[in-house]
Design a protein around this motif. Structure first.
Motif, PDB file in Angstrom:
ATOM      1  N   UNK A   1      -9.368   7.083  10.267  1.00 52.47           N
ATOM      2  CA  UNK A   1      -8.058   6.900   9.643  1.00 52.47           C
ATOM      3  C   UNK A   1      -7.619   5.434   9.688  1.00 52.47           C
ATOM      4  N   UNK A   2      -7.931   4.765  10.773  1.00 54.16           N
ATOM      5  CA  UNK A   2      -7.605   3.334  10.887  1.00 54.16           C
ATOM      6  C   UNK A   2      -8.321   2.556   9.790  1.00 54.16           C
ATOM      7  N   UNK A   3      -9.585   2.845   9.582  1.00 56.76           N
ATOM      8  CA  UNK A   3     -10.366   2.145   8.549  1.00 56.76           C
ATOM      9  C   UNK A   3      -9.821   2.435   7.155  1.00 56.76           C
ATOM     10  N   UNK A   4      -9.441   3.686   6.906  1.00 56.86           N
ATOM     11  CA  UNK A   4      -8.852   4.045   5.614  1.00 56.86           C
ATOM     12  C   UNK A   4      -7.575   3.239   5.385  1.00 56.86           C
ATOM     13  N   UNK A   5      -6.754   3.147   6.407  1.00 56.21           N
ATOM     14  CA  UNK A   5      -5.488   2.430   6.272  1.00 56.21           C
ATOM     15  C   UNK A   5      -5.701   0.921   6.136  1.00 56.21           C
ATOM     16  N   UNK A   6      -6.669   0.378   6.836  1.00 61.56           N
ATOM     17  CA  UNK A   6      -6.976  -1.052   6.689  1.00 61.56           C
ATOM     18  C   UNK A   6      -7.436  -1.332   5.265  1.00 61.56           C
ATOM     19  N   UNK A   7      -8.277  -0.465   4.713  1.00 60.27           N
ATOM     20  CA  UNK A   7      -8.728  -0.640   3.330  1.00 60.27           C
ATOM     21  C   UNK A   7      -7.545  -0.614   2.359  1.00 60.27           C
ATOM     22  N   UNK A   8      -6.639   0.325   2.538  1.00 63.91           N
ATOM     23  CA  UNK A   8      -5.473   0.430   1.655  1.00 63.91           C
ATOM     24  C   UNK A   8      -4.567  -0.792   1.807  1.00 63.91           C
ATOM     25  N   UNK A   9      -4.352  -1.224   3.041  1.00 62.60           N
ATOM     26  CA  UNK A   9      -3.520  -2.400   3.310  1.00 62.60           C
ATOM     27  C   UNK A   9      -4.143  -3.637   2.671  1.00 62.60           C
ATOM     28  N   UNK A  10      -5.430  -3.834   2.863  1.00 68.33           N
ATOM     29  CA  UNK A  10      -6.120  -5.001   2.313  1.00 68.33           C
ATOM     30  C   UNK A  10      -6.050  -5.007   0.791  1.00 68.33           C
ATOM     31  N   UNK A  11      -6.227  -3.851   0.181  1.00 72.75           N
ATOM     32  CA  UNK A  11      -6.143  -3.761  -1.277  1.00 72.75           C
ATOM     33  C   UNK A  11      -4.731  -4.141  -1.759  1.00 72.75           C
ATOM     34  N   UNK A  12      -3.722  -3.672  -1.050  1.00 78.11           N
ATOM     35  CA  UNK A  12      -2.340  -4.018  -1.449  1.00 78.11           C
ATOM     36  C   UNK A  12      -2.096  -5.508  -1.307  1.00 78.11           C
TER      37      UNK A  12
END
Length: 82
Positions: free
Chosen positions: A65-76
């Protein structure tokens, strides 16, 4: 200063905090990451299927879940130019 405020707001929105070792996941981030994982599972993603079969307190599920959220944050951040 505006970019710093936007950056912190994006971190909060994705349920992340910054530490000296990188990003840490908040409970809110775990919940959001789990919802994203459910969507990925519904699309047939084998990793999401495997991770969601783990208990919510399993460290591997939290890391996923941390990795999923980091990916979403980085994309934003990239999209918005924060």
């Amino acid at each position: 200063m505006r970019n710093a405020e936007q950056y912190l707001e994006a971190l909060r929105r994705h349920g992340l905090t910054e530490t000296e070792d990188g990003f840490a996941l908040t409970v809110q981030g775990f919940q959001k990451g789990s919802r994203r994982a459910l969507a990925l599972r519904d699309q047939g993603d084998p990793e999401a299927i495997r991770m969601l079969s783990l208990a919510p307190e399993d460290p591997a599920r939290w890391e996923y879940c941390r990795c999923i959220q980091i990916d979403a944050f980085t994309a934003e951040v990239r999209r918005s130019g924060i």
